[in-house]
Scaffold this motif. Structure first.
Motif, PDB file in Angstrom:
ATOM      1  N   ARG A 116       0.983  -1.286  -0.195  1.00 28.34           N
ATOM      2  CA  ARG A 116      -0.134  -0.145  -0.179  1.00 28.34           C
ATOM      3  C   ARG A 116       0.782   1.153   0.087  1.00 28.34           C
ATOM      4  N   TYR A 119       2.077   1.626  -3.688  1.00 26.30           N
ATOM      5  CA  TYR A 119       1.109   2.448  -5.152  1.00 26.30           C
ATOM      6  C   TYR A 119       0.174   2.731  -4.597  1.00 26.30           C
ATOM      7  N   GLN A 120       0.311   3.072  -3.239  1.00 26.80           N
ATOM      8  CA  GLN A 120      -0.701   4.061  -3.181  1.00 26.80           C
ATOM      9  C   GLN A 120      -0.328   5.279  -1.738  1.00 26.80           C
ATOM     10  N   TRP A 123      -1.339   9.391   2.805  1.00 28.87           N
ATOM     11  CA  TRP A 123      -1.623  10.710   2.031  1.00 28.87           C
ATOM     12  C   TRP A 123      -1.884  11.185   3.814  1.00 28.87           C
ATOM     13  N   ASP A 124      -2.366  10.943   4.461  1.00 29.21           N
ATOM     14  CA  ASP A 124      -3.055  11.452   6.331  1.00 29.21           C
ATOM     15  C   ASP A 124      -2.010  12.220   6.848  1.00 29.21           C
ATOM     16  N   VAL A 126       1.409  12.636   4.477  1.00 28.48           N
ATOM     17  CA  VAL A 126       1.915  12.717   3.226  1.00 28.48           C
ATOM     18  C   VAL A 126       2.728  11.868   2.617  1.00 28.48           C
ATOM     19  N   PRO A 128       3.490   9.928  -0.638  1.00 27.08           N
ATOM     20  CA  PRO A 128       3.248  10.393  -1.063  1.00 27.08           C
ATOM     21  C   PRO A 128       3.288   8.078  -1.520  1.00 27.08           C
ATOM     22  N   VAL A 131       6.709   5.133  -5.165  1.00 22.09           N
ATOM     23  CA  VAL A 131       6.307   4.256  -7.596  1.00 22.09           C
ATOM     24  C   VAL A 131       6.467   5.631  -8.489  1.00 22.09           C
ATOM     25  N   THR A 132       4.892   7.099  -7.395  1.00 17.40           N
ATOM     26  CA  THR A 132       4.817   8.134  -8.636  1.00 17.40           C
ATOM     27  C   THR A 132       6.217   8.669  -8.824  1.00 17.40           C
ATOM     28  N   CYS A 133       7.547   8.827  -7.552  1.00 22.72           N
ATOM     29  CA  CYS A 133       8.648   9.138  -7.949  1.00 22.72           C
ATOM     30  C   CYS A 133       9.927   8.384  -8.717  1.00 22.72           C
TER      31      CYS A 133
END
Lengths: 198, 349
Positions: A116, A119-120, A123-124, A126, A128, A131-133
């Motif tokens: 989690r 891949y997700q 955000w509680d 903060v 991210p 894998v976004t970066c």
């Protein structure tokens, strides 16, 4: 039979030519990072396949003391000027094992807390998704380092280094900001996760 | 299932514009300043999505929202995903969350005396933000995206009202309209806590208004901000970075970004988004001035053409671009923006 021979010969020649291209300054690195930059645990992490601009930047960070590691700080001094770019390009061009990428949004429900985070995100706090970066499955993207298949002990040491302040120099502290929010057990689990990604 | 009153339904069905004219669904949201110590609705965790037919639609909606590229060539004409602009898969307050949006539709618009349903709002996102083609009304994709938004919003308000039962499944037709209907099925306990108008203005909706800059915004100053705080992720050329075919670091301009009709092309909208959400993972770090300047820099580059373009940039400019944007203008001696735009929905059917 004939065909096979040619292929072996060709690949032999190929690997020779790669070896022949080792810049002299990269030869000293091989002891700890491997001839192909594949990494030698626990002496030095894998460099193969890291973005060249990232490697250059890291050498600079060791040289200026923003990354504090006695071994690597003294090693970084052995490359200066154009040699920095040469070793960076050399290791960046080395092959890394293929990993079948898993994409963000492939599914909604990850029962495993580590997956989690990867891949997700969370955000509680903060945080991210990694894998976004770091790209799908942490394969690296743009100037950001690949995590997939990196040594677990090294990944862990870096997250701890950000927490203790011995690693700095990431632009605007984006990675520092994330690493300092991770718990010790999350760090262990994430290191293990990326190291064993296939 | 509850019935939608006939009058409302007929209002919704009236096509307010001629068939050859694309609806202007990207009108500015009313942006409100952020309040300190504000608490926000908290959607239920994704692993609470129920099993079964309704849950499957919700899950599909999540997958489409985060991996919108699965619709590339069909409904998507650029490299973006919805979640690139709506952080945390549309769940983050102050990043235009879906849970807040859902209860604000159908929305009556004075300008053209038209009621905009939730599905029409999403169709607009495909036409403009995704530089693609809107899925047909009632399509499985629009149902799924609506179901996901509804589930996020309804679960959140039910939790606020201390109702921990599953979110009730509703019909596709109702899902597509949005939650701002007089007889939308809202649990009594929620109704006694909040009115329909309050639900339509949940704190954290949209992007909070960035403070006015002390100096008029400037793309020239913005370039410096870009180089210092954005370039490492979005590239010197603004085209982003890709791995395994996925632009994890998305393009901000050029052929593969949002088009000249998208809300993000307006300097004020982009400034609010950037101030609150960029650099990614950091939230507010730039000054208001820097956010405005860098928004101006990003939006003074060519991107795909406005889909309402009919061959005349200046005509389109006077009709649709009377706001803080650069369409139809020359910046820093460049050709007029809009005159060398990239293709609308390239590779589209």
């Amino acid at each position: 039979m004939m065909k096979l021979k040619i292929i072996t010969l060709a690949s032999l020649v190929l690997s020779f030519s790669v070896l022949a291209d080792v810049p002299p300054s990269a030869a000293v690195c091989a002891g700890c990072h491997g001839q192909q930059g594949q990494g030698v645990e626990p002496l030095g992490p894998r460099l193969a396949g890291l973005p060249a601009s990232y490697i250059e930047k890291q050498i600079n960070l060791f040289q200026t003391g923003q990354r504090q590691n006695p071994t690597m700080q003294s090693m970084s001094m052995m490359v200066q000027g154009d040699a920095i770019n040469q070793v960076a390009e050399y290791f960046a061009a080395m092959d890394v094992p293929l990993v079948k990428p898993h994409f963000r949004g492939e599914k909604a429900d990850y029962p495993d807390a580590t997956e989690r985070l990867v891949y997700q995100g969370d955000w509680d706090r903060v945080i991210p998704a990694c894998v976004t970066c770091h790209g799908p499955s942490g394969l690296g993207v743009g100037e950001f380092p690949r995590l997939a298949g990196q040594q677990a002990s090294y990944i862990k040491s870096q997250l701890l280094a950000w927490q203790s302040g011995t690693r700095k120099g990431d632009l605007d502290g984006v990675m520092h900001n994330i690493a300092t929010k991770l718990t010790p057990s999350e760090i262990d689990a994430l290191s293990q996760y990326f190291a064993t990604l296939k | 299932m509850k019935k939608i009153p006939l009058i409302l339904l007929s209002l919704i069905m009236i096509p307010a514009v001629q068939a050859d004219e694309l609806p202007d669904t990207q009108t500015e949201l009313v942006s409100v300043p952020k309040l300190a110590s504000q608490t926000y609705l908290k959607p239920r965790p994704l692993n609470a999505i129920p099993d079964g037919e309704f849950g499957d639609k919700v899950r599909k909606g999540y997958e489409l929202f985060v991996n919108t590229q699965q619709l590339r060539g069909k409904y998507v004409g650029n490299e973006l995903n919805c979640s690139n602009c709506h952080m945390d898969a549309g769940r983050k307050a102050n990043a235009s969350p879906l849970w807040a949006a859902y209860f604000a539709y159908p929305a009556y618009r004075k300008k053209n005396d038209k009621v905009n349903s939730f599905e029409e709002r999403i169709q607009g996102c495909f036409t403009y933000s995704m530089n693609g083609k809107a899925p047909a009304s009632g399509s499985a994709e629009l149902v799924a995206l609506s179901a996901y938004s509804y589930w996020l919003g309804m679960g959140g308000v039910m939790d606020m009202a201390k109702l921990d039962s599953p979110v009730p499944a509703i019909s596709d037709a109702l899902l597509l309209q949005g939650g701002k209907l007089a007889d939308f099925p809202i649990p009594e306990k929620v109704k006694s806590m909040m009115t329909i108008d309050e639900l339509a203005k949940l704190p954290g909706k949209g992007f909070p208004l960035v403070p006015k800059p002390p100096l008029a915004y400037s793309p020239v100053r913005g370039e410096k901000v870009y180089q210092a705080h954005c370039q490492s992720c979005h590239g010197a050329d603004g085209l982003g970075y890709e791995t395994a075919g996925v632009y994890s670091l998305p393009p901000l301009w050029g052929p593969d970004s949002f088009n000249w009709g998208a809300g993000m092309h307006r300097v004020n909208t982009a400034a609010s988004f950037i101030y609150e959400n960029m650099p990614f993972g950091k939230s507010i770090q730039l000054t208001a001035q820097e956010a405005w300047d860098v928004a101006a820099y990003v939006n003074s580059h060519e991107r795909p053409q406005d889909p309402r373009y009919k061959g005349d940039v200046s005509k389109l400019m006077t009709k649709y671009h009377k706001h803080q944007g650069y369409y139809g203008q020359a910046v820093d001696g460049s050709p007029i923006l809009g005159s060398h735009s990239y293709a609308i929905n390239p590779k589209g059917e």
